[in-house]
Design a protein around this motif. Structure first.
Motif, short mmCIF file in Angstrom:
data_model
loop_
_atom_site.label_atom_id
_atom_site.label_comp_id
_atom_site.label_asym_id
_atom_site.label_seq_id
_atom_site.Cartn_x
_atom_site.Cartn_y
_atom_site.Cartn_z
N ASP A 111 0.84 -1.20 0.00
CA ASP A 111 0.00 0.00 0.00
C ASP A 111 0.87 1.25 0.00
OD1 ASP A 111 -2.27 -1.55 0.03
OD2 ASP A 111 -2.66 -1.30 2.19
N GLU A 112 1.97 1.20 0.75
CA GLU A 112 2.88 2.34 0.82
C GLU A 112 3.49 2.66 -0.55
OE1 GLU A 112 6.96 2.15 2.76
OE2 GLU A 112 5.82 3.29 4.25
N PHE A 113 3.92 1.61 -1.26
CA PHE A 113 4.50 1.82 -2.59
C PHE A 113 3.45 2.37 -3.56
CE2 PHE A 113 5.22 0.39 -6.96
CZ PHE A 113 6.39 1.08 -7.22
N ILE A 114 2.27 1.81 -3.53
CA ILE A 114 1.21 2.26 -4.44
C ILE A 114 0.90 3.74 -4.20
CG2 ILE A 114 -1.24 2.01 -5.03
CD1 ILE A 114 -0.80 -1.06 -4.53
N MET A 115 0.78 4.13 -2.92
CA MET A 115 0.52 5.54 -2.63
C MET A 115 1.69 6.41 -3.06
SD MET A 115 -2.54 5.92 -1.76
CE MET A 115 -2.42 7.67 -1.45
N SER A 116 2.92 5.91 -2.93
CA SER A 116 4.07 6.70 -3.35
C SER A 116 4.02 6.96 -4.86
CB SER A 116 5.39 6.03 -2.96
OG SER A 116 5.67 4.91 -3.78
N GLU A 117 3.50 6.01 -5.62
CA GLU A 117 3.34 6.21 -7.06
C GLU A 117 2.29 7.28 -7.35
OE1 GLU A 117 5.11 4.44 -9.96
OE2 GLU A 117 6.25 5.00 -8.15
N PHE A 118 1.19 7.29 -6.60
CA PHE A 118 0.19 8.34 -6.78
C PHE A 118 0.77 9.71 -6.47
CE2 PHE A 118 -2.82 4.96 -7.18
CZ PHE A 118 -3.84 5.50 -7.95
N TYR A 119 1.56 9.81 -5.40
CA TYR A 119 2.19 11.09 -5.05
C TYR A 119 3.18 11.51 -6.13
CZ TYR A 119 0.23 10.60 -0.36
OH TYR A 119 -0.63 10.47 0.71
N ARG A 120 3.99 10.57 -6.61
CA ARG A 120 5.00 10.88 -7.63
C ARG A 120 4.33 11.39 -8.90
NH1 ARG A 120 6.83 8.45 -12.12
NH2 ARG A 120 5.73 6.50 -11.72
N VAL A 121 3.33 10.67 -9.37
CA VAL A 121 2.66 11.07 -10.61
C VAL A 121 1.91 12.38 -10.41
CG1 VAL A 121 0.91 10.42 -12.32
CG2 VAL A 121 2.60 8.73 -11.54
#
Length: 138
Positions: A111-121
């Motif tokens: 979940d942490e990685f997935i959210m980090s992708e949303f923040y990055r994009v």
């Protein structure tokens, strides 16, 4: 000034770009659409935008056909992956641009990685659309 932002599902990247561009200049008419509109917004996209004070929760996921008869100053596609087909827009357009981004809704992992992708994009969309705004609209 009228800008249409296109993607495939119109649930995530195009919605974030729509929110940012509208926040830069409320006088611009901004719409977003998808070639295969999902009919709903990605909850994580709504969340990451809300965290920086931009509410896209009332946006709608619309099919591109809704806008084919309108005239646009810019139509911008935002789908970025080589495996994803970006929509073609056959309506009345002065300028077409492609500003591609990865699709964070395809991220796999914790979940942490997935959210980090949303923040990055989200942050990439903000930077690129702010650059577009300064160079083409302001």
């Amino acid at each position: 000034m009228k800008v249409l932002i296109l993607c495939t599902g119109n649930s995530c990247r195009s919605q974030m770009a729509h929110g940012f561009l509208q926040s830069f200049d409320p006088s611009i008419t901004v719409c977003s659409a998808g070639t295969e509109a999902s009919g709903k917004l990605n909850k994580k996209a709504v969340q990451v935008m809300s965290e920086i004070g931009i509410d896209i929760s009332q946006h709608t996921s619309d099919p591109v056909g809704k806008y084919l008869n309108d005239e646009w100053d810019y139509v911008i596609t935002v789908c970025g992956g080589a495996n994803e087909s970006c929509p073609a827009f056959i309506g009345k357009v002065k300028k077409r641009l492609h500003i591609g981004f990865d699709d964070p809704s395809h991220a796999v992992g914790t979940d942490e990685f997935i959210m980090s992708e949303f923040y990055r994009v989200r942050d990439e969309i903000k930077a690129r659309f702010h650059e577009f705004y300064l160079q083409n609209i302001k």
